[in-house]
Write a protein that holds these residues in place. Structure first.
Motif, short mmCIF file in Angstrom:
data_model
loop_
_atom_site.label_atom_id
_atom_site.label_comp_id
_atom_site.label_asym_id
_atom_site.label_seq_id
_atom_site.Cartn_x
_atom_site.Cartn_y
_atom_site.Cartn_z
N LYS A 104 0.84 -1.20 0.00
CA LYS A 104 0.00 0.00 0.00
C LYS A 104 0.87 1.25 0.00
CE LYS A 104 -3.26 0.71 2.77
NZ LYS A 104 -3.88 0.89 4.08
N PHE A 105 1.94 1.23 0.79
CA PHE A 105 2.81 2.39 0.95
C PHE A 105 3.51 2.76 -0.35
CE2 PHE A 105 7.02 4.13 2.10
CZ PHE A 105 6.62 5.28 2.76
N ILE A 106 3.97 1.77 -1.11
CA ILE A 106 4.70 2.05 -2.35
C ILE A 106 3.79 2.03 -3.58
CG2 ILE A 106 6.86 1.16 -1.41
CD1 ILE A 106 6.44 -1.40 -2.93
N GLY A 107 2.51 1.66 -3.38
CA GLY A 107 1.54 1.75 -4.46
C GLY A 107 1.33 0.49 -5.28
N THR A 108 2.08 -0.57 -5.01
CA THR A 108 1.93 -1.79 -5.81
C THR A 108 0.67 -2.58 -5.44
OG1 THR A 108 3.33 -3.01 -4.24
CG2 THR A 108 4.41 -2.02 -6.15
N PHE A 109 0.07 -2.26 -4.32
CA PHE A 109 -1.13 -2.98 -3.90
C PHE A 109 -2.29 -2.74 -4.87
CE2 PHE A 109 -5.01 -3.38 -1.18
CZ PHE A 109 -4.89 -4.73 -0.94
N PHE A 110 -2.30 -1.55 -5.50
CA PHE A 110 -3.37 -1.24 -6.45
C PHE A 110 -3.22 -2.08 -7.72
CE2 PHE A 110 -2.70 2.56 -3.84
CZ PHE A 110 -3.96 2.68 -3.28
N PHE A 156 -13.02 -5.66 2.00
CA PHE A 156 -12.93 -5.82 0.55
C PHE A 156 -14.27 -5.55 -0.13
CE2 PHE A 156 -8.96 -7.94 1.52
CZ PHE A 156 -8.18 -7.61 0.44
N ARG A 157 -15.36 -5.76 0.56
CA ARG A 157 -16.68 -5.50 -0.02
C ARG A 157 -16.92 -4.00 -0.15
NH1 ARG A 157 -21.57 -7.93 -0.94
NH2 ARG A 157 -23.42 -6.67 -0.59
N THR A 158 -16.49 -3.25 0.87
CA THR A 158 -16.74 -1.80 0.87
C THR A 158 -15.58 -0.99 0.31
OG1 THR A 158 -15.90 -1.58 3.14
CG2 THR A 158 -18.25 -2.06 2.88
N GLY A 159 -14.38 -1.59 0.25
CA GLY A 159 -13.21 -0.86 -0.21
C GLY A 159 -12.63 0.06 0.83
N TRP A 160 -12.99 -0.14 2.09
CA TRP A 160 -12.52 0.72 3.18
C TRP A 160 -11.00 0.65 3.30
CZ3 TRP A 160 -10.31 -0.55 8.08
CH2 TRP A 160 -10.25 0.52 8.99
N ARG A 161 -10.36 1.78 3.19
CA ARG A 161 -8.91 1.95 3.35
C ARG A 161 -8.06 1.35 2.23
NH1 ARG A 161 -6.50 5.37 7.29
NH2 ARG A 161 -7.75 5.33 9.17
#
Length: 253
Positions: free
Chosen positions: A84-90, A245-250
């Motif tokens: 998440k911090f480096i952006g690869t999670f997206f 994951f259903r709501t996309g929270w955070r």
């Protein structure tokens, strides 16, 4: 089920673990040795036995559980926070992989790391005290369930955390004190009645009690209660992750 994606996440996380082999393996051995010196020698000389078990042996399950819980949380939380911090999670979210496969990959790797370190702690303990494991299969089952449940909890923390400070605050200020106050180094029966009652609200008590039963066939709470407690905790963590994951929270911020 996309097993290739799961294996890729799992292998990547395990490689990161073995790249820091000195920190991963030597640190737990050294800290465990210090615990045995301080608690086993200093306090053990004043408390010879607890519930018919030598004090040095009595603290072994607590030490293992302390390490497994903290390692499960830290490995899982950092494992999911860093992408998440480096952006690869997206990029992972955009890939043809479901949230269940993401969770299995990260949580499975974190739990495996914690189990490896837990086994190292167990082996180290044999060099300091003599003890036998009354219920080996139950011991392994409790170890696996604890590693998985707290890895799930760590996964939630990693999603929630907005910076590295938040990543550490819950383990340091909440989880670690709960473990120390959950009977890691003493029996709940040694406390005054009022504190025994208060301790029953500490969920870690049930985990350590069940794990100690697997070693010495003695427990502060019934074994079935311990199993129900860890099952409930695991179910809550799974429900929270499903909601995230259903709501996309955070994860979409």
């Amino acid at each position: 089920m996309n097993w290739t994606a799961i294996r890729s996440i799992f292998v990547f996380e395990m490689f990161r673990f073995f790249r820091t082999i000195a920190q991963s393996f030597l640190a737990p051995v050294i800290s465990t040795s210090l615990y045995f010196v301080v608690f086993g020698a200093a306090i053990g000389s004043r408390i010879e036995e607890v519930e018919g078990v030598s004090y040095g042996a009595f603290i072994v399950p607590g030490l293992i559980m302390l390490t497994v819980i903290t390692q499960s949380i830290s490995n899982a939380s950092f494992g999911i926070y860093f992408p998440k911090f480096i952006g690869t999670f997206f990029e992972l979210l955009a890939a043809p992989i479901s949230f269940l496969e993401i969770v299995i990959g990260y949580v499975g790797a974190a739990a495996t790391k914690a189990l490896i370190i837990g086994i190292i702690i167990l082996i180290t303990a044999f060099f300091f005290v003599d003890f036998t494991i009354a219920h080996p299969l139950a011991m392994v089952a409790f170890l696996i369930l604890t590693a998985i449940s707290f890895a799930l909890f760590g996964f939630i923390l990693g999603i929630w955390a907005g910076n590295f400070e938040q990543l550490q605050i819950v383990p340091l200020l909440i989880v670690t004190p709960l473990v120390f106050l959950g009977g890691s180094f003493y029996s709940i029966s040694m406390l005054p009645p009022i504190w025994q009652t208060i301790s029953m609200f500490n969920p870690v008590v049930y985990l350590i009690s069940g794990f100690r039963w697997a070693f010495f066939d003695t427990a502060d709470v019934p074994i079935l209660t311990s199993l129900l407690a860890i099952g409930l905790f695991t179910g809550i963590c799974l429900a929270v992750i499903w909601w995230i994951f259903r709501t996309g929270w955070r994860i979409r911020e």
